[in-house]
Write a protein that holds these residues in place. Structure first.
Motif, mmCIF file in Angstrom:
data_model
loop_
_atom_site.group_PDB
_atom_site.id
_atom_site.type_symbol
_atom_site.label_atom_id
_atom_site.label_comp_id
_atom_site.label_asym_id
_atom_site.label_seq_id
_atom_site.Cartn_x
_atom_site.Cartn_y
_atom_site.Cartn_z
ATOM 1 N N GLY A 91 0.823 -1.204 0.000
ATOM 2 C CA GLY A 91 0.000 0.000 0.000
ATOM 3 C C GLY A 91 0.856 1.253 0.000
ATOM 4 O O GLY A 91 2.087 1.194 -0.116
ATOM 5 N N ASP A 92 0.191 2.391 0.151
ATOM 6 C CA ASP A 92 0.859 3.697 0.084
ATOM 7 C C ASP A 92 0.927 4.360 1.452
ATOM 8 O O ASP A 92 0.057 4.164 2.300
ATOM 9 N N MET A 93 1.973 5.160 1.606
ATOM 10 C CA MET A 93 2.131 5.981 2.804
ATOM 11 C C MET A 93 2.407 7.422 2.382
ATOM 12 O O MET A 93 3.068 7.648 1.370
ATOM 13 N N THR A 94 1.912 8.370 3.152
ATOM 14 C CA THR A 94 2.198 9.778 2.902
ATOM 15 C C THR A 94 3.119 10.289 3.990
ATOM 16 O O THR A 94 2.839 10.126 5.184
ATOM 17 N N TYR A 166 5.787 6.901 17.327
ATOM 18 C CA TYR A 166 5.291 6.027 16.267
ATOM 19 C C TYR A 166 5.105 6.793 14.961
ATOM 20 O O TYR A 166 4.364 7.778 14.909
ATOM 21 N N GLY A 167 5.798 6.343 13.913
ATOM 22 C CA GLY A 167 5.647 6.943 12.599
ATOM 23 C C GLY A 167 6.623 8.049 12.274
ATOM 24 O O GLY A 167 6.563 8.605 11.170
ATOM 25 N N THR A 168 7.534 8.409 13.202
ATOM 26 C CA THR A 168 8.521 9.435 12.868
ATOM 27 C C THR A 168 9.541 8.882 11.873
ATOM 28 O O THR A 168 9.856 7.692 11.878
ATOM 29 N N ILE A 169 10.048 9.776 11.025
ATOM 30 C CA ILE A 169 11.005 9.410 9.980
ATOM 31 C C ILE A 169 12.347 10.059 10.300
ATOM 32 O O ILE A 169 12.424 11.285 10.475
ATOM 33 N N ILE A 190 11.787 4.461 9.822
ATOM 34 C CA ILE A 190 10.515 4.852 10.435
ATOM 35 C C ILE A 190 10.396 4.122 11.765
ATOM 36 O O ILE A 190 10.493 2.888 11.821
ATOM 37 N N PHE A 191 10.192 4.873 12.814
ATOM 38 C CA PHE A 191 10.085 4.269 14.142
ATOM 39 C C PHE A 191 8.693 3.661 14.314
ATOM 40 O O PHE A 191 7.680 4.322 14.088
ATOM 41 N N ILE A 192 8.648 2.392 14.722
ATOM 42 C CA ILE A 192 7.365 1.695 14.880
ATOM 43 C C ILE A 192 7.252 1.027 16.246
ATOM 44 O O ILE A 192 6.404 0.157 16.451
ATOM 45 N N GLY A 193 8.113 1.411 17.159
ATOM 46 C CA GLY A 193 8.115 0.765 18.468
ATOM 47 C C GLY A 193 7.396 1.572 19.531
ATOM 48 O O GLY A 193 6.914 2.681 19.290
ATOM 49 N N PRO A 194 7.327 1.028 20.716
ATOM 50 C CA PRO A 194 6.740 1.776 21.845
ATOM 51 C C PRO A 194 7.690 2.875 22.281
ATOM 52 O O PRO A 194 8.912 2.767 22.123
ATOM 53 N N GLU A 195 7.145 3.935 22.820
ATOM 54 C CA GLU A 195 7.961 5.076 23.250
ATOM 55 C C GLU A 195 8.455 4.840 24.676
ATOM 56 O O GLU A 195 7.951 5.399 25.638
ATOM 57 N N THR A 196 9.453 3.983 24.779
ATOM 58 C CA THR A 196 10.038 3.664 26.074
ATOM 59 C C THR A 196 11.510 4.065 26.072
ATOM 60 O O THR A 196 12.121 4.262 25.028
ATOM 61 N N GLN A 197 12.078 4.155 27.266
ATOM 62 C CA GLN A 197 13.481 4.504 27.384
ATOM 63 C C GLN A 197 14.360 3.464 26.686
ATOM 64 O O GLN A 197 15.378 3.783 26.063
ATOM 65 N N THR A 198 13.934 2.215 26.745
ATOM 66 C CA THR A 198 14.711 1.140 26.134
ATOM 67 C C THR A 198 14.759 1.272 24.623
ATOM 68 O O THR A 198 15.807 1.090 23.995
ATOM 69 N N SER A 199 13.620 1.602 24.019
ATOM 70 C CA SER A 199 13.554 1.631 22.554
ATOM 71 C C SER A 199 13.976 2.957 21.948
ATOM 72 O O SER A 199 14.453 3.009 20.815
ATOM 73 N N ASP A 218 -1.419 1.592 8.558
ATOM 74 C CA ASP A 218 -1.696 0.160 8.407
ATOM 75 C C ASP A 218 -0.644 -0.513 7.538
ATOM 76 O O ASP A 218 -0.333 -1.697 7.712
ATOM 77 N N VAL A 219 -0.075 0.249 6.611
ATOM 78 C CA VAL A 219 0.982 -0.294 5.760
ATOM 79 C C VAL A 219 2.217 -0.598 6.595
ATOM 80 O O VAL A 219 2.891 -1.618 6.393
ATOM 81 N N LEU A 220 2.516 0.273 7.559
ATOM 82 C CA LEU A 220 3.645 0.035 8.452
ATOM 83 C C LEU A 220 3.491 -1.293 9.183
ATOM 84 O O LEU A 220 4.444 -2.065 9.308
#
Length: 246
Positions: A91-94, A166-169, A190-199, A218-220
């Motif tokens: 799919g597509d992402m903007t 989530y979703g930052t480039i 592209i960051f797709i993880g939880p916003e934790t100190q570890t990640s 949804d494509v991510l």
């Protein structure tokens, strides 16, 4: 029948037989050409056959470490776009690019307009962490890099203090002798993880965030679930195609 008449009969028969053979030969050759055309028309090109990939001719000067700031500053003024459409088989992402990271924004727009990302891959997928794109194992990728400028890095643009979410480039970072946290220009993640100190602890303040996925989340998720090898390279290539929207 006289000898003369017999000889004449043989000559006439030979001529007719030869003419018949020539006609059949012509018909056979015509049929072969028709079959060739049918076969040629029925061939379906592969998704990214290297023979079908052309490197866009670059009319701009090669980007170097000496001219990178000057070049991208001027290019950014002449090309103020901030939205890019990235297409994949899922799919597509903007992408919305940030204006407060002007060099990274200009660089990304430049690469898109030079068609650099077309036929590169999302080549690294780490679930609950990142997906990374802008590279491939095709011969066309280093050729494109050489045409654009294979040795330059982007100065870090960390002044906004933006955090990974989530979703930052972000720009992939050059590690070797890089105390200034300069960005390798051809790859992004592209960051797709939880916003934790570890990640995010080792990412925030070290990698320039220059955009955000605003459509196609949804494509991510689909990309994040693909099968991959021990090096996090997807088992089936995820080709990219990018174009500037506005």
């Amino acid at each position: 029948m006289s000898f003369k008449n017999s000889f004449l009969f043989v000559v006439i028969a030979s001529v007719l037989l030869f003419a018949s053979c020539e006609d059949k030969k012509k018909v056979s050759e015509a049929n072969k050409e028709t079959v060739k055309e049918q076969l040629k028309d029925s061939v379906i090109p592969t998704e990214a056959s290297e023979e079908n990939i052309e490197t866009k001719k670059n009319t701009y000067p090669e980007i170097t470490q000496k001219n990178v700031v000057e070049f991208l500053t001027q290019y950014g003024k002449d090309n103020p776009e901030t939205k890019v459409l990235l297409s994949t088989r899922f799919g597509d992402m903007t992408f919305q690019l940030f204006e407060d990271t002007p060099l990274h924004r200009a660089n990304f727009i430049y690469l898109v307009k030079q068609e650099y990302f077309n036929e590169t891959f999302f080549h690294r997928v780490v679930p609950n962490f990142i997906i990374q794109g802008g590279n491939s194992d095709l011969r066309s990728t280093p050729k494109k890099r050489a045409a654009i400028g294979k040795d330059y890095l982007l100065p870090a643009e960390l002044q906004s203090g933006r955090k990974h979410r989530y979703g930052t480039i972000s720009g992939a970072k050059e590690y070797r002798e890089n105390p200034d946290k300069q960005t390798a220009p051809f790859e992004f993640f592209i960051f797709i993880g939880p916003e934790t100190q570890t990640s995010t602890g080792h990412l925030n303040g070290n990698y320039t965030i220059f955009g955000q996925v605003i459509q196609g989340m949804d494509v991510l998720e689909k990309i994040a679930s693909v099968k991959r090898d021990e090096g996090d390279w997807p088992l089936e290539n995820i080709y990219l195609k990018a174009k500037v929207l506005e």
